[in-house]
Motif scaffolding. Structure first.
Motif, PDB file in Angstrom:
ATOM      1  N   VAL A 113      47.526  15.179  30.464  1.00 22.77           N
ATOM      2  CA  VAL A 113      48.055  16.186  31.382  1.00 22.77           C
ATOM      3  C   VAL A 113      47.966  17.521  30.651  1.00 22.77           C
ATOM      4  N   VAL A 114      47.220  18.457  31.222  1.00 25.45           N
ATOM      5  CA  VAL A 114      46.911  19.683  30.481  1.00 25.45           C
ATOM      6  C   VAL A 114      47.346  20.921  31.250  1.00 25.45           C
ATOM      7  N   ARG A 115      48.079  21.790  30.582  1.00 24.32           N
ATOM      8  CA  ARG A 115      48.329  23.139  31.114  1.00 24.32           C
ATOM      9  C   ARG A 115      47.656  24.119  30.168  1.00 24.32           C
ATOM     10  N   HIS A 116      46.862  25.013  30.748  1.00 22.30           N
ATOM     11  CA  HIS A 116      46.131  25.971  29.924  1.00 22.30           C
ATOM     12  C   HIS A 116      46.190  27.363  30.552  1.00 22.30           C
ATOM     13  N   ASP A 138      46.264  25.821  35.442  1.00 26.89           N
ATOM     14  CA  ASP A 138      45.276  26.532  34.606  1.00 26.89           C
ATOM     15  C   ASP A 138      45.168  27.985  35.063  1.00 26.89           C
ATOM     16  N   GLY A 139      45.692  28.876  34.234  1.00 28.41           N
ATOM     17  CA  GLY A 139      45.650  30.304  34.530  1.00 28.41           C
ATOM     18  C   GLY A 139      46.150  30.584  35.939  1.00 28.41           C
ATOM     19  N   SER A 140      45.421  31.452  36.636  1.00 32.92           N
ATOM     20  CA  SER A 140      45.796  31.777  38.022  1.00 32.92           C
ATOM     21  C   SER A 140      45.053  30.885  39.015  1.00 32.92           C
ATOM     22  N   ILE A 168      53.925  32.349  52.411  1.00 37.17           N
ATOM     23  CA  ILE A 168      53.955  32.347  50.940  1.00 37.17           C
ATOM     24  C   ILE A 168      54.050  33.817  50.527  1.00 37.17           C
ATOM     25  N   CYS A 169      55.119  34.160  49.808  1.00 31.42           N
ATOM     26  CA  CYS A 169      55.450  35.573  49.603  1.00 31.42           C
ATOM     27  C   CYS A 169      55.535  35.935  48.128  1.00 31.42           C
ATOM     28  N   GLY A 170      54.970  37.092  47.804  1.00 33.35           N
ATOM     29  CA  GLY A 170      55.128  37.620  46.446  1.00 33.35           C
ATOM     30  C   GLY A 170      53.806  37.799  45.737  1.00 33.35           C
ATOM     31  N   ASP A 171      53.792  37.451  44.462  1.00 34.16           N
ATOM     32  CA  ASP A 171      52.628  37.703  43.611  1.00 34.16           C
ATOM     33  C   ASP A 171      51.554  36.633  43.831  1.00 34.16           C
ATOM     34  N   ILE A 172      50.819  36.791  44.921  1.00 33.96           N
ATOM     35  CA  ILE A 172      49.751  35.833  45.259  1.00 33.96           C
ATOM     36  C   ILE A 172      48.604  35.959  44.249  1.00 33.96           C
ATOM     37  N   LEU A 173      48.344  37.187  43.831  1.00 30.53           N
ATOM     38  CA  LEU A 173      47.187  37.468  42.973  1.00 30.53           C
ATOM     39  C   LEU A 173      47.153  36.607  41.709  1.00 30.53           C
ATOM     40  N   HIS A 174      48.308  36.477  41.045  1.00 28.02           N
ATOM     41  CA  HIS A 174      48.325  35.783  39.758  1.00 28.02           C
ATOM     42  C   HIS A 174      48.806  34.333  39.869  1.00 28.02           C
ATOM     43  N   SER A 175      49.001  33.853  41.111  1.00 22.58           N
ATOM     44  CA  SER A 175      49.708  32.578  41.280  1.00 22.58           C
ATOM     45  C   SER A 175      48.792  31.393  41.537  1.00 22.58           C
ATOM     46  N   ARG A 176      48.765  30.459  40.599  1.00 15.87           N
ATOM     47  CA  ARG A 176      48.045  29.186  40.819  1.00 15.87           C
ATOM     48  C   ARG A 176      48.789  28.330  41.847  1.00 15.87           C
ATOM     49  N   VAL A 177      50.112  28.506  41.924  1.00 20.38           N
ATOM     50  CA  VAL A 177      50.900  27.760  42.918  1.00 20.38           C
ATOM     51  C   VAL A 177      50.468  28.175  44.324  1.00 20.38           C
ATOM     52  N   ALA A 178      50.321  29.494  44.523  1.00 17.92           N
ATOM     53  CA  ALA A 178      49.893  29.986  45.842  1.00 17.92           C
ATOM     54  C   ALA A 178      48.526  29.422  46.193  1.00 17.92           C
TER      55      ALA A 178
END
Ligand code: CP
Length: 321
Positions: A113-116, A138-140, A168-178
């Protein structure tokens, strides 16, 4: 190891992202996770399904929820789980990502399981190892298990994903979750809106099948689900908002902005939340509306499902060699 379930409709070796998965594959992962929700609420949460298997958590970025829930998930399934601390590893002596991966690969883990911090870091590693790899962010780029746990939370509360209006509200640009959530929810037939200042939206947002809003009250009108995102300061290069105060005024979720959504609209947040920045503390803690704690609970079930299915796929792959 004996798997009593039939072969899953998710047959990939790795889980690197949601983009490209079909509704059948997503449903297979969610249905398997659903089985674990009940097990995790019992006094005895353990099974022997992954006995003899080794899971290594390799996190190059900080995490509370993802790393802990993967550790719990692995242990509840009977696997040996190793949490590798990057801060105390030979990466600090200059060892590369690939060399680190090859070193771990030589120890014959079954699942990494990798987070990078870099988009594509997990994919690169998956190409070098013989085991299954799960992207823990992984990043954005993507955070697939977060999108799956969000979907499971919504599906359990609303009985479906299709047709729901989800903002989905807020920092979409940097969000891998979004990004992972947009791929999953659009694929499953939800009507997805993003609400953000122009500076926090990727230029490619129009290609993702979402409706774009720059005003919270317009974006939240009649929504069933509101997902708030934090400002991902660790990925920002420069100033994206005038001030925290102004950001909260225009984009922070409070009862006034929430009043235009459906009366029973659910409030979600992947965490960690920055209270008073993207969400008012009283709204985050309003458990008649906020399902933030339930999201964390679903995270363990989803990660158990992913470990089970990938271990099963790996076993079948090895048996056919
Ligand atoms: N949502 C999420 O990924 O949280 P962590 O960074 O704590 O794992």
């Amino acid at each position: 190891m004996a798997f009593d379930s039939a072969t899953s409709d998710f047959t990939d070796r790795h889980l690197l992202g949601i983009e490209g998965l079909s509704p059948i594959e997503i449903t297979a992962l969610l249905d398997t996770a659903e089985r674990y929700v009940g097990q995790n609420r019992q006094a005895n949460k353990k099974s022997e399904l992954l006995q003899g298997r080794t899971v290594i958590n390799l996190f190059f970025e900080d995490s509370t929820r993802t790393r802990t829930s993967f550790e719990l998930a692995g242990k509840r399934l009977g696997a040996d789980v190793i949490n590798m601390s990057v801060a105390n590893s030979s990466i600090k002596k200059g060892e590369t990502l690939i060399d680190t991966a090859m070193t771990l690969n030589a120890m014959h883990p079954d699942i990494l399981v990798v987070r990078h911090g870099e988009a594509g870091g997990t994919q690169l590693l998956a190409e070098k190892v013989h085991c299954a790899v799960i992207n823990g962010g992984d990043g954005s780029h993507e955070h697939p298990t977060q999108a799956l746990l969000d979907a499971l939370t919504i599906r359990r509360r609303r009985g479906k994903l299709e047709g729901l209006k989800i903002a989905i509200c807020g920092d979409i640009l940097h969000s891998r979750v979004a990004r992972s959530n947009i791929h999953l929810l659009v694929t499953m037939g939800a009507r997805v809106r993003v609400v953000a200042p122009l500076t926090l939206l990727p230029s490619s947002i129009g290609k993702l099948g979402v409706d774009v809003f720059h005003d919270m009250k317009e974006g939240l009108t009649d929504c069933d689900i509101i997902m708030m995102l934090r400002l991902q300061n660790e990925r920002m290069n420069g100033n994206f908002i005038p001030s925290i105060r102004e950001y909260f005024l225009f984009f922070g979720l409070d009862y006034d902005k929430l009043s235009v959504a459906k009366p029973d609209a659910l409030i979600m947040h992947p965490g960690p939340a920055n209270r008073g920045v993207e969400i008012d503390s009283v709204v985050a803690d309003d458990f008649s509306r906020s399902v933030i704690r339930e999201q964390v609970e679903m995270g363990v079930a989803v990660r158990m499902a992913c470990l089970e299915i990938l271990a099963q796929n790996l076993q079948e792959e090895r048996e056919t060699l």
